[in-house]
Design a protein around this motif. Structure first.
Motif, PDB file in Angstrom:
ATOM      1  N   MET A  39      -2.711  -5.137  -5.969  1.00  0.00           N
ATOM      2  CA  MET A  39      -3.031  -4.278  -6.868  1.00  0.00           C
ATOM      3  C   MET A  39      -3.456  -3.100  -5.837  1.00  0.00           C
ATOM      4  SD  MET A  39      -3.292  -3.303 -10.270  1.00  0.00           S
ATOM      5  CE  MET A  39      -4.272  -1.914 -10.863  1.00  0.00           C
ATOM      6  N   PRO A  40      -2.970  -1.942  -5.881  1.00  0.00           N
ATOM      7  CA  PRO A  40      -3.482  -0.761  -5.415  1.00  0.00           C
ATOM      8  C   PRO A  40      -4.872  -0.214  -5.757  1.00  0.00           C
ATOM      9  CG  PRO A  40      -1.294  -0.078  -6.156  1.00  0.00           C
ATOM     10  CD  PRO A  40      -1.779  -1.327  -7.037  1.00  0.00           C
ATOM     11  N   PRO A  41      -5.617   0.243  -5.038  1.00  0.00           N
ATOM     12  CA  PRO A  41      -6.848   0.712  -5.537  1.00  0.00           C
ATOM     13  C   PRO A  41      -6.845   1.934  -6.539  1.00  0.00           C
ATOM     14  CG  PRO A  41      -6.512   1.182  -2.963  1.00  0.00           C
ATOM     15  CD  PRO A  41      -5.566   0.576  -3.373  1.00  0.00           C
ATOM     16  N   GLU A  42      -5.893   2.728  -6.336  1.00  0.00           N
ATOM     17  CA  GLU A  42      -6.001   3.971  -7.204  1.00  0.00           C
ATOM     18  C   GLU A  42      -5.285   3.930  -8.521  1.00  0.00           C
ATOM     19  OE1 GLU A  42      -2.255   4.258  -4.927  1.00  0.00           O
ATOM     20  OE2 GLU A  42      -4.384   3.560  -4.628  1.00  0.00           O
ATOM     21  N   VAL A  43      -4.594   2.580  -8.575  1.00  0.00           N
ATOM     22  CA  VAL A  43      -3.772   2.488  -9.639  1.00  0.00           C
ATOM     23  C   VAL A  43      -4.645   1.771 -10.701  1.00  0.00           C
ATOM     24  CG1 VAL A  43      -2.019   1.220 -10.885  1.00  0.00           C
ATOM     25  CG2 VAL A  43      -1.721   2.190  -8.732  1.00  0.00           C
ATOM     26  N   ARG A  44      -4.628   2.652 -12.226  1.00  0.00           N
ATOM     27  CA  ARG A  44      -5.235   2.096 -13.423  1.00  0.00           C
ATOM     28  C   ARG A  44      -4.356   1.393 -14.285  1.00  0.00           C
ATOM     29  NH1 ARG A  44      -7.159   4.777 -17.599  1.00  0.00           N
ATOM     30  NH2 ARG A  44      -8.797   3.889 -18.651  1.00  0.00           N
ATOM     31  N   GLY A  45      -4.435  -0.006 -14.566  1.00  0.00           N
ATOM     32  CA  GLY A  45      -3.231  -0.685 -15.329  1.00  0.00           C
ATOM     33  C   GLY A  45      -3.795  -1.794 -15.946  1.00  0.00           C
ATOM     34  N   GLY A  46      -3.100  -2.550 -16.713  1.00  0.00           N
ATOM     35  CA  GLY A  46      -3.524  -3.679 -17.409  1.00  0.00           C
ATOM     36  C   GLY A  46      -2.519  -4.821 -17.344  1.00  0.00           C
ATOM     37  N   LEU A  47      -2.803  -6.096 -17.239  1.00  0.00           N
ATOM     38  CA  LEU A  47      -1.769  -6.988 -16.963  1.00  0.00           C
ATOM     39  C   LEU A  47      -0.861  -7.101 -18.241  1.00  0.00           C
ATOM     40  CD1 LEU A  47      -3.693 -10.026 -15.373  1.00  0.00           C
ATOM     41  CD2 LEU A  47      -2.108  -8.455 -14.296  1.00  0.00           C
ATOM     42  N   GLY A  48       0.462  -7.444 -17.866  1.00  0.00           N
ATOM     43  CA  GLY A  48       1.415  -7.729 -18.914  1.00  0.00           C
ATOM     44  C   GLY A  48       1.222  -9.097 -19.396  1.00  0.00           C
ATOM     45  N   ARG A  49       2.071  -9.641 -20.302  1.00  0.00           N
ATOM     46  CA  ARG A  49       2.091 -11.083 -20.765  1.00  0.00           C
ATOM     47  C   ARG A  49       2.659 -11.837 -19.418  1.00  0.00           C
ATOM     48  NH1 ARG A  49       6.286 -12.945 -24.543  1.00  0.00           N
ATOM     49  NH2 ARG A  49       5.242 -15.109 -24.956  1.00  0.00           N
ATOM     50  N   ARG A  50       2.380 -13.084 -19.483  1.00  0.00           N
ATOM     51  CA  ARG A  50       2.790 -13.993 -18.376  1.00  0.00           C
ATOM     52  C   ARG A  50       2.385 -13.757 -17.126  1.00  0.00           C
ATOM     53  NH1 ARG A  50       8.700 -14.763 -21.077  1.00  0.00           N
ATOM     54  NH2 ARG A  50       8.095 -16.129 -22.690  1.00  0.00           N
ATOM     55  N   MET A  51       1.342 -12.552 -16.845  1.00  0.00           N
ATOM     56  CA  MET A  51       0.761 -12.237 -15.791  1.00  0.00           C
ATOM     57  C   MET A  51      -0.567 -12.621 -15.455  1.00  0.00           C
ATOM     58  SD  MET A  51       2.791 -10.011 -13.811  1.00  0.00           S
ATOM     59  CE  MET A  51       2.150  -8.559 -13.489  1.00  0.00           C
ATOM     60  N   ALA A  52      -0.858 -12.930 -14.390  1.00  0.00           N
ATOM     61  CA  ALA A  52      -2.454 -13.459 -14.026  1.00  0.00           C
ATOM     62  C   ALA A  52      -2.680 -13.027 -12.657  1.00  0.00           C
ATOM     63  CB  ALA A  52      -2.537 -14.974 -14.122  1.00  0.00           C
ATOM     64  N   LEU A  53      -4.023 -12.911 -12.449  1.00  0.00           N
ATOM     65  CA  LEU A  53      -4.406 -12.113 -11.016  1.00  0.00           C
ATOM     66  C   LEU A  53      -5.508 -13.188 -10.233  1.00  0.00           C
ATOM     67  CD1 LEU A  53      -7.408 -10.895 -10.905  1.00  0.00           C
ATOM     68  CD2 LEU A  53      -6.231  -9.082 -12.241  1.00  0.00           C
ATOM     69  N   LEU A  54      -5.390 -13.247  -8.967  1.00  0.00           N
ATOM     70  CA  LEU A  54      -6.399 -14.008  -8.191  1.00  0.00           C
ATOM     71  C   LEU A  54      -7.341 -12.746  -7.421  1.00  0.00           C
ATOM     72  CD1 LEU A  54      -4.036 -16.388  -6.519  1.00  0.00           C
ATOM     73  CD2 LEU A  54      -5.931 -17.103  -7.910  1.00  0.00           C
ATOM     74  N   ARG A  55      -8.583 -12.859  -7.639  1.00  0.00           N
ATOM     75  CA  ARG A  55      -9.466 -12.029  -6.929  1.00  0.00           C
ATOM     76  C   ARG A  55     -10.446 -12.732  -5.989  1.00  0.00           C
ATOM     77  NH1 ARG A  55     -12.423  -8.597 -11.287  1.00  0.00           N
ATOM     78  NH2 ARG A  55     -10.311  -7.602 -11.386  1.00  0.00           N
ATOM     79  N   SER A  56     -10.576 -12.359  -4.866  1.00  0.00           N
ATOM     80  CA  SER A  56     -11.162 -13.008  -3.671  1.00  0.00           C
ATOM     81  C   SER A  56     -12.536 -13.038  -4.173  1.00  0.00           C
ATOM     82  CB  SER A  56     -11.007 -12.154  -2.329  1.00  0.00           C
ATOM     83  OG  SER A  56     -11.982 -12.819  -1.569  1.00  0.00           O
ATOM     84  N   THR A  65      -0.317   1.826   4.495  1.00  0.00           N
ATOM     85  CA  THR A  65       1.022   2.591   4.570  1.00  0.00           C
ATOM     86  C   THR A  65       2.040   2.280   3.351  1.00  0.00           C
ATOM     87  OG1 THR A  65       0.708   2.146   6.841  1.00  0.00           O
ATOM     88  CG2 THR A  65       2.966   2.855   6.192  1.00  0.00           C
ATOM     89  N   VAL A  66       1.929   0.948   2.765  1.00  0.00           N
ATOM     90  CA  VAL A  66       2.947   0.845   1.923  1.00  0.00           C
ATOM     91  C   VAL A  66       2.464   1.696   0.719  1.00  0.00           C
ATOM     92  CG1 VAL A  66       3.380  -0.883   0.047  1.00  0.00           C
ATOM     93  CG2 VAL A  66       3.814  -1.628   2.842  1.00  0.00           C
ATOM     94  N   MET A  67       1.234   1.605   0.328  1.00  0.00           N
ATOM     95  CA  MET A  67       0.710   2.282  -0.807  1.00  0.00           C
ATOM     96  C   MET A  67       0.933   3.886  -0.697  1.00  0.00           C
ATOM     97  SD  MET A  67      -2.512   0.051  -1.560  1.00  0.00           S
ATOM     98  CE  MET A  67      -2.181  -1.854  -1.996  1.00  0.00           C
ATOM     99  N   GLN A  68       0.735   4.390   0.716  1.00  0.00           N
ATOM    100  CA  GLN A  68       0.686   5.774   0.935  1.00  0.00           C
ATOM    101  C   GLN A  68       2.274   6.143   0.586  1.00  0.00           C
ATOM    102  OE1 GLN A  68      -0.565   8.417   1.888  1.00  0.00           O
ATOM    103  NE2 GLN A  68       1.303   9.423   2.832  1.00  0.00           N
ATOM    104  N   THR A  69       3.076   5.399   1.333  1.00  0.00           N
ATOM    105  CA  THR A  69       4.635   5.981   1.001  1.00  0.00           C
ATOM    106  C   THR A  69       5.127   5.744  -0.447  1.00  0.00           C
ATOM    107  OG1 THR A  69       5.338   3.579   1.384  1.00  0.00           O
ATOM    108  CG2 THR A  69       5.385   4.956   3.257  1.00  0.00           C
ATOM    109  N   ALA A  70       4.426   4.667  -1.069  1.00  0.00           N
ATOM    110  CA  ALA A  70       4.649   4.529  -2.768  1.00  0.00           C
ATOM    111  C   ALA A  70       4.476   5.978  -3.293  1.00  0.00           C
ATOM    112  CB  ALA A  70       3.947   3.382  -2.991  1.00  0.00           C
ATOM    113  N   ASN A  71       2.810   6.360  -2.899  1.00  0.00           N
ATOM    114  CA  ASN A  71       2.392   7.475  -3.559  1.00  0.00           C
ATOM    115  C   ASN A  71       3.298   8.682  -3.309  1.00  0.00           C
ATOM    116  OD1 ASN A  71       0.245   5.970  -4.354  1.00  0.00           O
ATOM    117  ND2 ASN A  71      -1.163   6.606  -3.010  1.00  0.00           N
TER     118      ASN A  71
END
Lengths: 544, 410
Positions: free
Chosen positions: B286-303, B370-376
């Motif tokens: 999850m990129p830090p500057e993106v604001r969003g919610g999880l869709g159905r059948r999605m979950a997340l792991l947080r350190s 860098t991945v996020m930078q290029t995506a932005n």
């Protein structure tokens, strides 16, 4: 034919002929089909095949009898003729007695003439009735549907002439052994049943069990002479046929097995009788076709071997009408799914040291809905689950649903002679990667996989005589204690327990250090290029 | 200065015979003609992204390609789809992988007289809503979507006809943006491969840990919200791309709905997003500057611990050893395969030894930054391109020096 065989004990061309014959007949018979759907037509054709078989079997016996009488000498021609029509001479030898007017030859002759009066259909129905009257074992089991007018006279005659090409006289089999009318007929019957199953599709949740799956069940359960074998959802009786074949191929007497079955569907129940009669299997399929859950035809039965492929995941099994039942030892199965009703029904039929093998949908191994998880837990804790096998996909003609095999054993590791020293252990086998493609859509387990891989592992695990020591094979099989199964919340999916095969290092693969160096260099180039392109973008945007 | 004048597209055809031509009839290329090497046949899959996808070909022999002379294409040829996904257009790139190509039976090629028509300019024209709708106007509504009388229709399409220098200038502006976007995608792929390789290298001396000790697991909502054109991102399974969160085709949900759909969890930068039904094994950071919610059948792991960064957790999840664990634990349901979320915290996952983690985290963080930078950057570039494109190809907005160059040439 005979002299040819004498000169050449293994005829080189025989191998393909019977199969060709089956196919030619099937295709030709299929063309005649029109006014009946596959299910009705199946009954129609197989009834005639049965008639042909009982006539052939009787002729074979009759010729043998006549030769014996003449050899013995002292019999008048008249006495010989009377003795040859003596019913007991046939029924005593396990062969159905067919009255003269009901024989295939008589039907064939009737089909070849255009006399007034009785139609061909009526003649066949009368023949069926006459055979039933002479052989109580066949009572209510033969089709009498030929005069119904649903297949016209002309087509019927065509079908009879076609089936007349079925040769039942003694032949040499693939293995060079002699095959009598019974074996050849059995093969034809099985072939037709399988082809019809394909035609019918998956109507009513009934699945024809592929031969390699039945073989695997039998290979693991190893029915022995003298045992009671039970199939509570026996269909056309394929399990029994394989069980007897197994006993015969291991040197036992197949006639020395008590077979009990039950089937709900009227025509399937009749077919089962004919199929088993043709294979020479004496079976008790109950007084009538009936629902296993609500009208058990064998209430007092305790079987040594239970084997079944009950319809998967059926929801209209009438569970709500049963409520609590003495069979639901581990809890009432959900009204919406019969899987655990089947399993518990079979457990209730197990004799001490008895064993069962069941084909079920994969969901049964992990489902927790409506109390199924608790039932499974109870069965595991009571140490009834012996072995779980995950099967590859595409084994069934009519469904893509992946299936698994459940094996249950009573008294495992305690008083059971059959499974020794495995108290509190379950054998998990992951065979998902097994099988070879038989054609574009259908897979089949190979003999090597059935006997050599799975069969041998199970025999070793349960301490069968001369089977060698059992060892876990990562990615394939594991013997697991109940404690571990409990840790996995009583989910019985083999993949969880067998582990994974060691990931093989691809010798062609790029070493990771080299890969890092290559990618780092590439990235540096890309960054440089990125800077250059950024400038170009800047320039170009300046033009707008 | 007004907008551009229009001419029929066919009037710009090159002089060569078969400059505009249909692909071979289906019966002329059949499965039997396909070979493992030879001349690549262009199919829908090669055109689906606009920019020519120069891979995933089937091949025919050179002799067969000679037979289909008018279906041979070369760099700069435009390719239209006339059956199936109509409105789709692509161009054989200037530096293609192969020396020759043959188009398939659902395609029409157009080769322009490059002294009058710049293919890149017309490629962009047909990418614009105006060019696209001019093609779709010829759609036949009978049976499979198609363009009726494809060759005549495409020849007859009215296209803008600015002076050649101006065509080229417009193509250069838009092309610069597209090239940078493509390069950024290349950088992203390199960074992700490099991160996986670095992780693999460090995992050699690894320790097995219980997942639940390292990270907390959150399940997403069990329904799907109303999708909206703008607003916070709606993060669905299809946006997971082997470690990278691809928002290119993601939807949005409304601000009003957002609190309700993030009641269980609101994704934060560094969370590892993954799906637990249908498509299993993929995950994204999850990129830090993106604001969003999880869709159905999605979950997340947080350190849970500072010593385990999000990137470290992501690569531990994507590493072959944990992927095997996922395969092993997958529940094969009657309809879909799924991961038992409740049991997941008890699974074991391999991480590099404690001393290694910090060094590796720093490396991975830099690569993912860098991945996020290029995506932005790519989102901005694509936005810019999509804004400029319809303006430029219609002449509503002019490239300043283009006319000057042309005037100078006169």
């Amino acid at each position: 034919m005979n002299h040819e065989r004498d000169e050449c004990p293994v005829p080189p061309r025989k191998k393909t002929e019977p199969a060709d014959m089956k196919q030619i007949l099937w295709q030709a018979a299929d063309k005649l089909r029109g006014s009946l759907d596959a299910a009705a037509y199946k009954h129609f054709v197989l009834g005639l095949v049965f008639l042909k078989y009982v006539s052939a079997a009787m002729s074979e016996k009759r010729a043998q009898l006549e030769a014996e009488l003449r050899e013995e000498g002292g019999w008048s021609e008249e006495d010989i003729l009377v003795t040859l029509e003596e019913r007991r001479e046939y029924t005593g030898a396990g062969i159905f007695y067919v009255p003269q007017t009901a024989r295939w030859e008589a039907v064939l002759e009737r089909a070849g003439t255009t006399v007034e009066g009785q139609t061909v259909g009526e003649a066949i129905d009368a023949a069926m009735l006459a055979i039933e009257a002479q052989n109580p074992a066949l009572k209510k089991t033969l089709p009498k549907i030929y005069a119904s007018g649903r297949v016209d006279e002309e087509r019927l005659v065509g079908l009879i002439r076609l089936l007349d090409r079925l040769a039942f006289q003694e032949q040499l089999g693939d293995d060079g052994r002699r095959k009598g009318a019974r074996d050849i007929m059995g093969e034809v019957y099985e072939y037709f049943l399988a082809e019809f199953a394909l035609k019918e599709g998956r109507k009513g949740g009934e699945y024809f069990t592929p031969e390699s799956v039945v073989q695997l069940l039998v290979e693991v359960l190893e029915p022995q002479p003298g045992e009671r074998v039970y199939d509570p959802a026996c269909g056309s009786g394929g399990m029994f046929v394989q069980a007897e074949k197994f006993i015969e191929s291991h040197g036992g007497n197949p006639l020395n097995v008590a077979v009990y079955g039950q089937e709900l569907n009227q025509t399937t129940w009749q077919l089962a009788h004919m199929n088993l009669a043709i294979h020479g299997v004496e079976a008790n399929l109950g007084d009538e076709p009936a629902d296993t859950f609500r009208n058990d035809q064998h209430p007092a039965l305790k079987a040594d071997v239970v084997m079944a492929n009950p319809p998967f995941n059926i929801s209209d099994w009438g569970g709500e009408m049963l409520g609590m039942d003495r069979r639901w030892v581990y809890g009432a199965p959900p009204v919406g799914n019969a899987n655990y009703a089947w399993l518990q029904h079979m457990i209730s039929k197990l004799a001490p040291s008895g064993r069962a093998g069941v084909v079920l949908a994969n969901g049964s191994m992990s489902s927790k809905q409506s109390g199924e998880g608790d039932i499974r837990r109870g069965m595991v804790e009571d140490d009834l689950v012996m072995c779980m096998i995950a099967l590859p996909g595409q084994l069934f003609r009519s469904t893509q649903i992946p299936a698994c095999l459940w094996f249950l054993a009573e008294g495992k590791g305690r008083h059971s002679e059959w499974v020794r020293g495995r108290k509190g252990e379950v054998l998990f086998i992951d065979a998902r990667e097994f099988g070879v493609m038989k054609n574009r859509t259908l897979k089949e387990l190979t003999q090597e996989e059935i006997v050599g891989r799975i069969g041998d592992v199970v025999r070793a695990w349960r301490g069968a005589e001369g089977a060698g020591a059992y060892e876990d094979v990562p990615g394939f099989c594991a013997s697991v204690g109940l404690g571990t199964v409990a840790e996995h919340d009583f989910v019985l999916t083999p993949g969880r327990y067998v582990g994974t095969t060691e990931v093989e290092v691809d010798p062609e693969a790029e070493p990771v250090e080299a890969k890092i160096a290559r990618l780092s260099a590439l990235l540096r180039e890309q960054f440089a290029e990125s800077e250059r392109l950024a400038k170009i973008v800047d320039e170009q945007l300046g033009r707008v | 200065m007004g907008e551009f004048s229009f001419v029929p597209f066919g009037s710009l055809a090159a002089a060569a015979r078969g400059a505009f031509a249909m692909g071979p009839f289906g019966s002329k290329i059949t499965k039997e003609n396909y070979t493992t090497v030879g001349v690549p046949v262009v199919r829908g899959v090669n055109l689906a992204k606009g920019i020519f996808v120069d891979e995933e070909f089937v091949y025919i022999s050179h002799e067969k390609a000679d037979d289909l002379a008018s279906a041979n294409v070369q760099p700069g040829d435009l390719i239209f789809t006339h059956r199936g996904t109509i409105g789709q257009v692509s161009m054989i790139p200037r530096n293609p992988r192969f020396s020759r190509y043959v188009i398939g039976s659902s395609q029409v090629k157009s080769r322009l007289d490059e002294s009058r028509g710049c293919p890149e300019f017309y490629y962009y024209w047909f990418k614009s809503q105006y060019g696209k709708s001019s093609i779709l106007a010829h759609a036949s509504t009978v049976g499979v979507p198609g363009i009726s009388t494809p060759l005549t229709s495409i020849k007859g399409l009215n296209v803008p006809y600015p002076p050649f220098g101006e065509q080229r200038a417009i193509a250069e502006v838009l092309g610069a943006l597209d090239h940078k976007i493509a390069l950024n995608e290349g950088i992203r792929n390199t960074c992700l491969s490099l991160a996986a390789a670095c992780y693999e290298d460090a995992e050699k001396g690894s320790a097995s840990e219980v997942l639940g000790d390292l990270a907390k697991l959150f399940d997403g909502p069990h329904a799907t919200p109303q999708k909206t054109p703008t607003g916070p991102w709606f993060l669905s399974i299809s946006s997971l791309k082997k470690g990278y969160l691809d928002l290119a085709e993601s939807a949005h949900l409304s601000e009003g709905d957002f609190p309700r759909w993030t009641r269980r969890v609101q994704p934060q930068g560094g969370d590892v997003l993954f799906s637990y039904e249908t498509r299993l094994g993929d995950a994204a950071l999850m990129p830090p500057e993106v604001r969003g919610g999880l869709g159905r059948r999605m979950a997340l792991l947080r350190s849970k611990t500072p010593s385990v960064s999000g990137t470290l957790l992501l690569h531990a999840y994507l590493a072959p050893s944990f992927q095997e664990e996922i395969k092993r634990r997958t529940i094969h349901g009657a309809t879909v395969d799924r991961l038992p979320l409740k049991e997941m915290p008890g699974w074991r996952i391999r991480l590099p030894v404690v001393g290694e983690r910090e060094r590796l985290s720093a490396e991975l963080d830099a690569l993912h930054a860098t991945v996020m930078q290029t995506a932005n950057e790519n989102r901005t570039l694509a936005d810019l391109r999509d804004t400029l494109l319809p303006q430029l190809v219609t002449g509503k907005l002019r490239v300043k020096d283009a006319t000057r160059v042309v005037e100078g040439a006169v």
